[in-house]
Design a protein around this motif. Structure first.
Motif, mmCIF file in Angstrom:
data_model
loop_
_atom_site.group_PDB
_atom_site.id
_atom_site.type_symbol
_atom_site.label_atom_id
_atom_site.label_comp_id
_atom_site.label_asym_id
_atom_site.label_seq_id
_atom_site.Cartn_x
_atom_site.Cartn_y
_atom_site.Cartn_z
ATOM 1 N N CYS A 254 22.117 33.750 46.409
ATOM 2 C CA CYS A 254 21.405 34.164 45.202
ATOM 3 C C CYS A 254 22.292 34.129 43.963
ATOM 4 O O CYS A 254 22.034 33.375 43.032
ATOM 5 N N MET A 255 23.321 34.938 43.935
ATOM 6 C CA MET A 255 24.109 35.089 42.713
ATOM 7 C C MET A 255 24.889 33.818 42.365
ATOM 8 O O MET A 255 24.863 33.374 41.213
ATOM 9 N N ILE A 256 25.577 33.230 43.339
ATOM 10 C CA ILE A 256 26.354 32.011 43.061
ATOM 11 C C ILE A 256 25.453 30.847 42.643
ATOM 12 O O ILE A 256 25.681 30.246 41.596
ATOM 13 N N PRO A 257 24.424 30.496 43.433
ATOM 14 C CA PRO A 257 23.618 29.342 43.010
ATOM 15 C C PRO A 257 22.890 29.559 41.689
ATOM 16 O O PRO A 257 22.796 28.635 40.870
ATOM 17 N N VAL A 258 22.398 30.756 41.451
ATOM 18 C CA VAL A 258 21.678 31.005 40.197
ATOM 19 C C VAL A 258 22.636 30.929 39.007
ATOM 20 O O VAL A 258 22.311 30.321 37.980
ATOM 21 N N LEU A 259 23.823 31.494 39.137
ATOM 22 C CA LEU A 259 24.800 31.396 38.050
ATOM 23 C C LEU A 259 25.177 29.942 37.797
ATOM 24 O O LEU A 259 25.247 29.500 36.636
ATOM 25 N N ILE A 260 25.393 29.180 38.844
ATOM 26 C CA ILE A 260 25.708 27.760 38.678
ATOM 27 C C ILE A 260 24.562 27.037 37.978
ATOM 28 O O ILE A 260 24.782 26.268 37.034
ATOM 29 N N MET A 261 23.335 27.270 38.402
ATOM 30 C CA MET A 261 22.193 26.586 37.792
ATOM 31 C C MET A 261 22.035 26.957 36.321
ATOM 32 O O MET A 261 21.737 26.092 35.495
ATOM 33 N N PHE A 262 22.247 28.228 35.977
ATOM 34 C CA PHE A 262 22.183 28.623 34.572
ATOM 35 C C PHE A 262 23.284 27.933 33.770
ATOM 36 O O PHE A 262 23.044 27.420 32.678
ATOM 37 N N MET A 263 24.491 27.908 34.326
ATOM 38 C CA MET A 263 25.599 27.291 33.603
ATOM 39 C C MET A 263 25.407 25.789 33.455
ATOM 40 O O MET A 263 25.826 25.199 32.462
ATOM 41 N N LEU A 264 24.757 25.156 34.422
ATOM 42 C CA LEU A 264 24.490 23.724 34.325
ATOM 43 C C LEU A 264 23.476 23.410 33.229
ATOM 44 O O LEU A 264 23.586 22.391 32.547
ATOM 45 N N GLN A 265 22.506 24.285 33.032
ATOM 46 C CA GLN A 265 21.461 23.996 32.052
ATOM 47 C C GLN A 265 21.844 24.421 30.630
ATOM 48 O O GLN A 265 21.298 23.900 29.666
ATOM 49 N N ILE A 266 22.785 25.343 30.496
ATOM 50 C CA ILE A 266 23.198 25.800 29.169
ATOM 51 C C ILE A 266 24.264 24.863 28.616
ATOM 52 O O ILE A 266 25.242 24.556 29.296
ATOM 53 N N SER A 267 24.095 24.435 27.407
ATOM 54 C CA SER A 267 25.036 23.531 26.728
ATOM 55 C C SER A 267 25.451 22.366 27.620
ATOM 56 O O SER A 267 26.615 22.246 28.007
ATOM 57 N N PRO A 268 24.514 21.484 27.966
ATOM 58 C CA PRO A 268 24.823 20.390 28.888
ATOM 59 C C PRO A 268 25.916 19.444 28.377
ATOM 60 O O PRO A 268 26.548 18.753 29.162
ATOM 61 N N GLN A 269 26.175 19.440 27.079
ATOM 62 C CA GLN A 269 27.213 18.564 26.531
ATOM 63 C C GLN A 269 28.623 19.136 26.713
ATOM 64 O O GLN A 269 29.611 18.425 26.564
ATOM 65 N N THR A 270 28.736 20.405 27.071
ATOM 66 C CA THR A 270 30.041 21.033 27.290
ATOM 67 C C THR A 270 30.692 20.424 28.531
ATOM 68 O O THR A 270 30.022 20.120 29.513
ATOM 69 N N SER A 271 31.991 20.269 28.494
ATOM 70 C CA SER A 271 32.752 19.694 29.592
ATOM 71 C C SER A 271 32.463 20.418 30.914
ATOM 72 O O SER A 271 32.512 21.654 30.976
ATOM 73 N N ALA A 272 32.183 19.630 31.948
ATOM 74 C CA ALA A 272 31.941 20.208 33.275
ATOM 75 C C ALA A 272 33.182 20.939 33.772
ATOM 76 O O ALA A 272 33.071 21.960 34.464
ATOM 77 N N TYR A 273 34.363 20.446 33.418
ATOM 78 C CA TYR A 273 35.598 21.090 33.872
ATOM 79 C C TYR A 273 35.812 22.439 33.192
ATOM 80 O O TYR A 273 36.278 23.381 33.824
ATOM 81 N N LEU A 274 35.440 22.520 31.926
ATOM 82 C CA LEU A 274 35.530 23.807 31.231
ATOM 83 C C LEU A 274 34.537 24.805 31.838
ATOM 84 O O LEU A 274 34.885 25.961 32.083
ATOM 85 N N LYS A 275 33.311 24.343 32.093
ATOM 86 C CA LYS A 275 32.320 25.217 32.720
ATOM 87 C C LYS A 275 32.761 25.629 34.125
ATOM 88 O O LYS A 275 32.572 26.773 34.535
ATOM 89 N N ALA A 276 33.349 24.693 34.861
ATOM 90 C CA ALA A 276 33.830 25.002 36.214
ATOM 91 C C ALA A 276 34.919 26.061 36.168
ATOM 92 O O ALA A 276 34.938 26.980 36.994
ATOM 93 N N LEU A 277 35.808 25.948 35.188
ATOM 94 C CA LEU A 277 36.868 26.942 35.042
ATOM 95 C C LEU A 277 36.271 28.302 34.681
ATOM 96 O O LEU A 277 36.670 29.327 35.244
ATOM 97 N N MET A 278 35.303 28.307 33.770
ATOM 98 C CA MET A 278 34.641 29.564 33.405
ATOM 99 C C MET A 278 33.945 30.176 34.617
ATOM 100 O O MET A 278 34.055 31.378 34.859
ATOM 101 N N PHE A 279 33.228 29.358 35.388
ATOM 102 C CA PHE A 279 32.541 29.840 36.584
ATOM 103 C C PHE A 279 33.544 30.416 37.579
ATOM 104 O O PHE A 279 33.324 31.493 38.150
ATOM 105 N N ALA A 280 34.655 29.709 37.797
ATOM 106 C CA ALA A 280 35.676 30.159 38.749
ATOM 107 C C ALA A 280 36.280 31.488 38.314
ATOM 108 O O ALA A 280 36.459 32.400 39.129
ATOM 109 N N LEU A 281 36.585 31.618 37.027
ATOM 110 C CA LEU A 281 37.199 32.853 36.530
ATOM 111 C C LEU A 281 36.216 34.023 36.567
ATOM 112 O O LEU A 281 36.583 35.140 36.938
#
Length: 190
Positions: free
Chosen positions: A117-144
């Motif tokens: 629930c929490m991990i997939p939903v957070l990932i899906m929200f982060m994927l849809q928000i600001s799609p032009q933002t670097s995937a690596y930056l979003k991945a780092l934010m998600f990891a932290l």
């Protein structure tokens, strides 16, 4: 009429079958004992209800605020997140790196609200928000966020107990999980 039982010969070594059966017997006994303990100590107690809130609320938020145009791609990425996160979590529990209390479901050793629930939903929200933002930056934010906010929160609540693990070890795993989900979310179906 008598029923004749025939023993089927196997290719596997009979001693190996016997030894593996002994391990499974121990595992079965432990599982049954835990289910009884869970029924008495967790079922319908505060930690049970909190776990179910952690399981249901993210999906309610997802249904309310999702990007309906990219629903299929995002759900595919979320499904991948569920598979990978639950497999890693299940492995960590089974080899003694950590364990959970307050389980929502006593027959699954990993923490279902986090993995499903929490991990997939957070990932899906982060994927849809600001799609032009670097995937690596979003991945780092998600990891932290996951390693330094999510995991410490569950440690503080008492749902998560690390035995042979450090929060820093989680960062590359969360980072790679997000990158894989990002790649899957970019698949175009024609």
């Amino acid at each position: 009429m008598t029923l004749e039982v025939r023993v089927i010969r196997t290719l596997q070594d009979p001693e190996k079958i016997k030894k593996v059966g002994e391990f499974f017997q121990i595992n079965t006994e432990n599982s049954i004992n835990f289910i009884w303990y869970w029924t008495e100590q967790t079922l319908f107690k505060w930690d049970f209800w909190l776990s179910w809130c952690f399981a249901i609320v993210p999906w309610i938020l997802w249904l309310r605020y999702r990007n309906k145009q990219n629903n299929g791609r995002l759900l595919l990425a979320g499904f991948l997140a569920i598979i990978i996160a639950s497999w890693l979590d299940f492995t960590g529990v089974n080899i003694g790196l950590w364990y959970y209390t307050g389980l929502a479901i006593p027959t699954i050793p990993d923490y279902v609200p986090w993995d499903f629930c929490m991990i997939p939903v957070l990932i899906m929200f982060m994927l849809q928000i600001s799609p032009q933002t670097s995937a690596y930056l979003k991945a780092l934010m998600f990891a932290l966020i996951s390693a330094f906010i999510g995991e410490p929160l569950f440690l503080w609540i008492g749902f998560y107990k690390m035995l042979h693990w450090n929060l820093l070890y989680s960062i590359p795993l969360y980072f790679l999980l997000f990158i894989l989900c990002h790649k899957v979310s970019r698949i175009r179906f024609e």
